[in-house]
Each structure stands twice: as structure tokens, then as C-alpha cells.
Write an enzyme that holds these catalytic residues in place. Structure first.
Site, PDB file in Angstrom:
ATOM      1  CG  ASP A 277      -1.734   1.203   1.408  1.00 55.11           C
ATOM      2  OD1 ASP A 277      -2.368   1.618   0.424  1.00 55.11           O
ATOM      3  OD2 ASP A 277      -1.750   1.767   2.518  1.00 55.11           O
TER       4      ASP A 277
ATOM      5  CG  ASP B  42      -1.941   7.819   1.558  1.00 52.16           C
ATOM      6  OD1 ASP B  42      -1.223   8.769   1.888  1.00 52.16           O
ATOM      7  OD2 ASP B  42      -2.733   7.863   0.602  1.00 52.16           O
TER       8      ASP B  42
END
Length: 250
Positions: free
Chosen positions: A26, A28
Site C-alpha cells: 500500500d 499511504d
């Protein structure tokens, strides 16, 4: 498969993936701790539209209802009766986020470059898989010096369904031409962990900002504080041993 099908337990540990083919990240909160910046932008902008009677949201609300979710879902939360208006708000919010991000020096999650070197040294494939808008993802990845590290960036908006559905992670596997049985995921949100688990992969969960008790409900394989956590490196060392043993026996 639906997001609610995460009740299926992923039995594999990271060492069970030998030989490892790929690692999926991922963006963020997983590559860098960007959630506080998102949080402060929301706290500043939401009162301007009268959300929550003009009272700024707190961090608990942000974690439960916003963090890790796709912008289209947040737009529905903010403007359930006027989705186009919600989408416009989110576009404005992301523009403000990028303007702040451009000025900020967001450090990588501790130990990130140690892990990327480990991945590089083994010639593994890698993808960034994110619900963030493309300009956000590209800016963060560039600022972290990882533009040439990732083979591909998969966006939730490019898929039929974004996280917490498995579609973005399934697309990453397809694009990289790797097996879910030889790939693991790094995530920091409930939404992201659910997506990785639903896609059939072990998920290394990071407690960057979200409470451990909340993340555990999404069924990660292990939870780590950051990429220097001994739990991660014990698993990777065991993985290397199993790969070495299989080559020797062959």
C-alpha cells in the site's frame, strides 16, 4: 468474492510462501506516515461545509470512517444525497493534500529502505497497490525515491471495486504474473488488510496509526511496528532458509 468474505482464514505464514515471487505495498501509511496530513486537511475543510455541525472530526472518527477508504466511498459518507458534490469536495481535498505534501518532508516508515534492498537483492517483483488518486500516489512514491523501485502502480479507481474488495490486489497479481501463493502484502489500514486477505495472501500489517486491536479484526498474518521490527526479519530469515533448503534438495 465480497469484502465480507474475509472470514476465510489465511493459514499461510510468510515463510510458507517460499519461493517468494513478489511483495505488494500500500502507499499511504505503509510507505510513509501520511495519514496525519490527510487528517489535518479533513479537520480544516470539513467544518467549512458544515459537516458534523461544523465541529472538526477527531482522530477516532478519521480512523474508523475515512482512513484507507476510497474517495468515492468518502464522498458518499459526506454527501449521501449529492454524490457529485461529494466527489468535487474530495478532488479539492486531494489538491490541498498535494500542495501540503509538496512542502512537507514526509519520512519513510522506519526500515523501509532496508526492506526494499532485501527485495532488490532477491530480484523480486513489486507493486504499489493503493486507493489514493494517481497524482497523490505518484507524488509520494517520487518523494520517497521509489519511482524506479515499483514495477507497476495499481489504483483502486482502475478496478471494478477498490479496497476493501480484493480487486486491486488481484489485478496486481495478474499484471506481475505472480501467484498469490508466493506473494505477501504490506498494509496499514483495516480496509487494505481486508483486501489483501480477501485476495488470498498473507498480510503484514503495520501499526503506523491504527490501533493494533482494530487491525487484528481484519486478520493480518502478523502485525509489526515498522520495517525494522524483529518479527518481520525473523519471518524473512526463515523464508530465506526454506528457499535455500529447497535449492539444496533439488
Amino acid at each position: 468474492m465480497t469484502a465480507g468474505e474475509n472470514s476465510v482464514q489465511i493459514k499461510k505464514s510468510v515463510p510458507d510462501l517460499a519461493p517468494l515471487e513478489a511483495v505488494l505495498f500500500d502507499v499511504d501509511g505503509t510507505l510513509c506516515d501520511s495519514d496525519p496530513l490527510h487528517y489535518h486537511v479533513f479537520r480544516e475543510m470539513l467544518p467549512q461545509i458544515g459537516f458534523n455541525n461544523g465541529v472538526p472530526i477527531d482522530e477516532e472518527y478519521f480512523i474508523k470512517n475515512i482512513a484507507g477508504k476510497h474517495n468515492s466511498d468518502i464522498a458518499v459518507l459526506l454527501y449521501p444525497d449529492d454524490i457529485p458534490r461529494g466527489i468535487k469536495f474530495m478532488e479539492d481535498k486531494e489538491a490541498m493534500f498535494r500542495s501540503r505534501l509538496a512542502l512537507e518532508n514526509l519520512p519513510p516508515i522506519k526500515g523501509l529502505y532496508k526492506l526494499t534492498k532485501w527485495i532488490d537483492d532477491r530480484g523480486l517483483k513489486r507493486a504499489a497497490v493503493t486507493n489514493a488518486p494517481k497524482p497523490n500516489a505518484e507524488l509520494m512514491i517520487s518523494k520517497l525515491g521509489l519511482k524506479d523501485f515499483f514495477d507497476v502502480v495499481i489504483l483502486g479507481s482502475d478496478c471494478e471495486r477498490a479496497k476493501p474488495y480484493p480487486d486491486p490486489y488481484l489485478k496486481a497479481l495478474e499484471v506481475l504474473k505472480v501467484s498469490k501463493d508466493h506473494t505477501f502484502v504490506c498494509e496499514d489500514s483495516v480496509s487494505g488488510i481486508k483486501a489483501g486477505v480477501a485476495a488470498g495472501m498473507p498480510v503484514v500489517g503495520l501499526t503506523t496509526r491504527n490501533p493494533e486491536s482494530v487491525l487484528m479484526e481484519a486478520n493480518p498474518t502478523i502485525l509489526i511496528k515498522d520495517y525494522e521490527d524483529p518479527k518481520l526479519w525473523e519471518a524473512l530469515e526463515e523464508l530465506d532458509k526454506r528457499i535455500g533448503s529447497s535449492k539444496t534438495s533439488a
